[in-house]
Scaffold this motif. Structure first.
Motif, short mmCIF file in Angstrom:
data_model
loop_
_atom_site.label_atom_id
_atom_site.label_comp_id
_atom_site.label_asym_id
_atom_site.label_seq_id
_atom_site.Cartn_x
_atom_site.Cartn_y
_atom_site.Cartn_z
N HIS A 32 0.81 -1.22 0.00
CA HIS A 32 0.00 0.00 0.00
C HIS A 32 0.85 1.27 0.00
O HIS A 32 0.31 2.38 -0.03
CB HIS A 32 -0.94 0.01 1.20
N ALA A 33 2.17 1.12 0.02
CA ALA A 33 3.08 2.27 0.08
C ALA A 33 3.12 3.00 -1.26
O ALA A 33 3.02 2.39 -2.33
CB ALA A 33 4.48 1.81 0.47
N LYS A 34 3.33 4.29 -1.18
CA LYS A 34 3.48 5.11 -2.38
C LYS A 34 4.67 4.60 -3.19
O LYS A 34 5.75 4.37 -2.66
CB LYS A 34 3.73 6.56 -1.97
N GLY A 35 4.44 4.40 -4.49
CA GLY A 35 5.51 4.00 -5.39
C GLY A 35 5.81 2.51 -5.43
O GLY A 35 6.65 2.07 -6.21
N PHE A 36 5.12 1.70 -4.63
CA PHE A 36 5.33 0.25 -4.64
C PHE A 36 4.89 -0.29 -6.00
O PHE A 36 3.81 0.03 -6.49
CB PHE A 36 4.52 -0.41 -3.53
N SER A 37 5.73 -1.15 -6.61
CA SER A 37 5.41 -1.69 -7.92
C SER A 37 5.41 -3.22 -7.99
O SER A 37 5.04 -3.77 -9.00
CB SER A 37 6.39 -1.17 -8.97
N GLY A 38 5.85 -3.90 -6.93
CA GLY A 38 5.87 -5.36 -6.95
C GLY A 38 6.96 -5.90 -6.04
O GLY A 38 7.77 -5.14 -5.51
N PHE A 39 6.94 -7.22 -5.86
CA PHE A 39 7.92 -7.84 -4.97
C PHE A 39 8.17 -9.29 -5.34
O PHE A 39 7.38 -9.92 -6.05
CB PHE A 39 7.46 -7.77 -3.50
N LYS A 40 9.27 -9.81 -4.81
CA LYS A 40 9.61 -11.22 -4.85
C LYS A 40 10.26 -11.55 -3.52
O LYS A 40 10.99 -10.74 -2.96
CB LYS A 40 10.62 -11.55 -5.96
N ILE A 41 10.00 -12.75 -3.03
CA ILE A 41 10.67 -13.23 -1.81
C ILE A 41 11.29 -14.57 -2.16
O ILE A 41 10.59 -15.48 -2.62
CB ILE A 41 9.68 -13.42 -0.64
N ASN A 42 12.59 -14.68 -1.94
CA ASN A 42 13.28 -15.94 -2.15
C ASN A 42 13.80 -16.44 -0.81
O ASN A 42 14.23 -15.65 0.03
CB ASN A 42 14.43 -15.79 -3.14
N HIS A 43 13.76 -17.77 -0.64
CA HIS A 43 14.17 -18.43 0.61
C HIS A 43 15.37 -19.31 0.31
O HIS A 43 15.36 -20.07 -0.66
CB HIS A 43 12.98 -19.26 1.11
N GLY A 44 16.40 -19.21 1.14
CA GLY A 44 17.63 -19.96 0.91
C GLY A 44 17.46 -21.47 1.01
O GLY A 44 16.74 -21.96 1.88
N ILE A 45 18.11 -22.19 0.15
CA ILE A 45 18.12 -23.65 0.18
C ILE A 45 19.27 -24.14 1.05
O ILE A 45 19.07 -24.87 2.01
CB ILE A 45 18.22 -24.24 -1.25
N GLU A 46 20.48 -23.70 0.73
CA GLU A 46 21.64 -24.09 1.53
C GLU A 46 21.65 -23.40 2.90
O GLU A 46 22.18 -23.95 3.86
CB GLU A 46 22.95 -23.77 0.80
N SER A 47 21.08 -22.22 2.96
CA SER A 47 21.00 -21.45 4.21
C SER A 47 19.54 -21.14 4.50
O SER A 47 19.02 -20.08 4.12
CB SER A 47 21.79 -20.13 4.07
N PRO A 48 18.82 -22.05 5.14
CA PRO A 48 17.37 -21.87 5.32
C PRO A 48 16.98 -20.69 6.21
O PRO A 48 15.82 -20.31 6.23
CB PRO A 48 16.92 -23.20 5.93
#
Length: 100
Positions: A32-48
């Motif tokens: 909901h922030a001004k200027g937000f256009s999208g996101f991705k979240i990645n989770h570590g495999i070797e470093s959980p």
């Protein structure tokens, strides 16, 4: 378009809780922030305990001023902050090139 990359390390054994918290924080607060256009979240495999959060902003100031200096930033940190093993490393990037 600016890419914010946050390298996040959380406390061991709290991945399932953090998975839910980070998604809730992005969906309920950051999106909901001004200027937000999208996101991705990645989770570590070797470093959980490691996560990489990528947020796309229209301008650098949308993140560094509009969001970080707003009450929404405190809401975000209240949701995800208790999981942090250390302060996230945050950097911003301009796009140089991309695939088709």
């Amino acid at each position: 378009m600016i890419l914010e990359i946050a390298d996040i390390r959380i406390h061991t054994g709290r991945q399932a809780e953090f998975d839910a918290a980070i998604q809730r924080g992005v969906n309920e607060v950051i999106r909901h922030a001004k200027g937000f256009s999208g996101f991705k979240i990645n989770h570590g495999i070797e470093s959980p305990e490691r996560y990489v959060l990528m947020i796309y902003w229209e301008t650098l100031e949308n993140h560094t001023v509009d969001f970080r200096e707003s009450p929404a930033f405190l809401q975000w940190r209240a949701i995800v902050g208790p999981f942090f093993a250390q302060a996230p490393v945050v950097e911003h990037f301009n796009l140089l090139a991309k695939s088709a």
